[in-house]
Design a protein around this motif. Structure first.
Motif, PDB file in Angstrom:
ATOM      1  N   CYS A 146       0.743  -1.182   0.011  1.00  0.00           N
ATOM      2  CA  CYS A 146      -0.151  -0.188   0.005  1.00  0.00           C
ATOM      3  C   CYS A 146       0.819   1.180  -0.076  1.00  0.00           C
ATOM      4  N   ASN A 147       2.046   1.140   0.053  1.00  0.00           N
ATOM      5  CA  ASN A 147       2.962   2.052   0.206  1.00  0.00           C
ATOM      6  C   ASN A 147       2.959   3.162   1.320  1.00  0.00           C
ATOM      7  N   GLU A 148       2.354   2.628   2.398  1.00  0.00           N
ATOM      8  CA  GLU A 148       2.124   3.535   3.520  1.00  0.00           C
ATOM      9  C   GLU A 148       3.196   2.959   4.722  1.00  0.00           C
ATOM     10  N   LEU A 149       3.349   3.915   5.574  1.00  0.00           N
ATOM     11  CA  LEU A 149       4.304   3.607   6.747  1.00  0.00           C
ATOM     12  C   LEU A 149       3.674   2.554   7.543  1.00  0.00           C
ATOM     13  N   ILE A 150       4.661   1.529   7.973  1.00  0.00           N
ATOM     14  CA  ILE A 150       4.239   0.550   8.622  1.00  0.00           C
ATOM     15  C   ILE A 150       4.104   0.929  10.027  1.00  0.00           C
ATOM     16  N   ARG A 151       3.214   1.005  10.806  1.00  0.00           N
ATOM     17  CA  ARG A 151       3.263   1.490  12.311  1.00  0.00           C
ATOM     18  C   ARG A 151       2.863   0.258  13.114  1.00  0.00           C
ATOM     19  N   ASP A 152       2.332  -0.935  12.590  1.00  0.00           N
ATOM     20  CA  ASP A 152       1.958  -1.977  13.185  1.00  0.00           C
ATOM     21  C   ASP A 152       2.974  -2.462  14.249  1.00  0.00           C
ATOM     22  N   ARG A 153       2.521  -3.342  15.032  1.00  0.00           N
ATOM     23  CA  ARG A 153       3.500  -4.030  16.044  1.00  0.00           C
ATOM     24  C   ARG A 153       4.317  -5.100  15.453  1.00  0.00           C
ATOM     25  N   TYR A 154       4.027  -5.713  14.126  1.00  0.00           N
ATOM     26  CA  TYR A 154       4.572  -6.814  13.531  1.00  0.00           C
ATOM     27  C   TYR A 154       4.380  -6.349  12.040  1.00  0.00           C
ATOM     28  N   LEU A 155       5.764  -6.509  11.189  1.00  0.00           N
ATOM     29  CA  LEU A 155       5.619  -6.399   9.898  1.00  0.00           C
ATOM     30  C   LEU A 155       6.093  -7.703   9.471  1.00  0.00           C
ATOM     31  N   LEU A 156       5.806  -7.936   7.856  1.00  0.00           N
ATOM     32  CA  LEU A 156       6.308  -9.047   7.317  1.00  0.00           C
ATOM     33  C   LEU A 156       7.374  -8.861   6.294  1.00  0.00           C
ATOM     34  N   ASP A 215      12.934  -8.908  -0.341  1.00  0.00           N
ATOM     35  CA  ASP A 215      13.443  -7.703   0.128  1.00  0.00           C
ATOM     36  C   ASP A 215      12.522  -6.699   0.645  1.00  0.00           C
ATOM     37  N   GLY A 216      11.112  -6.789   0.502  1.00  0.00           N
ATOM     38  CA  GLY A 216      10.230  -6.056   0.742  1.00  0.00           C
ATOM     39  C   GLY A 216       9.637  -6.159   2.048  1.00  0.00           C
ATOM     40  N   LEU A 217       8.862  -5.096   2.571  1.00  0.00           N
ATOM     41  CA  LEU A 217       8.407  -5.180   4.124  1.00  0.00           C
ATOM     42  C   LEU A 217       6.772  -4.976   3.560  1.00  0.00           C
ATOM     43  N   TRP A 218       5.900  -5.639   4.430  1.00  0.00           N
ATOM     44  CA  TRP A 218       4.740  -5.705   4.420  1.00  0.00           C
ATOM     45  C   TRP A 218       3.730  -5.506   5.608  1.00  0.00           C
ATOM     46  N   HIS A 219       2.317  -4.974   5.477  1.00  0.00           N
ATOM     47  CA  HIS A 219       1.410  -4.961   6.658  1.00  0.00           C
ATOM     48  C   HIS A 219       1.053  -6.410   6.350  1.00  0.00           C
ATOM     49  N   GLU A 220       0.601  -7.047   7.599  1.00  0.00           N
ATOM     50  CA  GLU A 220      -0.100  -8.167   7.552  1.00  0.00           C
ATOM     51  C   GLU A 220      -1.399  -8.302   6.620  1.00  0.00           C
ATOM     52  N   ARG A 221      -2.093  -7.158   6.820  1.00  0.00           N
ATOM     53  CA  ARG A 221      -3.338  -6.968   6.085  1.00  0.00           C
ATOM     54  C   ARG A 221      -3.106  -6.843   4.535  1.00  0.00           C
ATOM     55  N   CYS A 222      -2.055  -6.410   3.983  1.00  0.00           N
ATOM     56  CA  CYS A 222      -1.774  -6.270   2.595  1.00  0.00           C
ATOM     57  C   CYS A 222      -1.249  -7.576   1.744  1.00  0.00           C
ATOM     58  N   LEU A 223      -1.071  -8.579   2.825  1.00  0.00           N
ATOM     59  CA  LEU A 223      -0.278  -9.643   2.297  1.00  0.00           C
ATOM     60  C   LEU A 223      -1.417 -10.586   1.752  1.00  0.00           C
ATOM     61  N   HIS A 224      -1.707 -10.269   0.472  1.00  0.00           N
ATOM     62  CA  HIS A 224      -2.959 -11.347  -0.254  1.00  0.00           C
ATOM     63  C   HIS A 224      -2.517 -11.656  -1.657  1.00  0.00           C
TER      64      HIS A 224
END
Length: 62
Positions: free
Chosen positions: A10-20, A24-33
């Motif tokens: 989503c190209n937004e800052l990850i502020r969640d407690r966990y990231l995936l 080489d990429g980082l993802w919100h859990e909700r964006c991983l589909h």
């Protein structure tokens, strides 16, 4: 959490407690589909050209 981590989905800052991390990429859990069927990717995911797929849809790309 890594400082100023931006989600590949989503190209937004990850502020969640966990990231995936997928390769080489980082993802919100909700964006991983799956890009094809939109199902959440919980156990495994497949990556092609920076696009995520479930196993079934990845195999259909061949």
């Amino acid at each position: 959490m890594l400082k100023n981590s931006v989600c590949e989905g989503c190209n937004e800052l990850i502020r969640d407690r966990y990231l995936l991390r997928v390769q080489d990429g980082l993802w919100h859990e909700r964006c991983l589909h799956c890009a094809s069927c939109r199902e959440p990717l919980k156990d495994t995911c497949f990556l092609r050209n920076k696009t995520l797929y479930c196993k079934r849809d990845y195999q259909n790309l061949r």
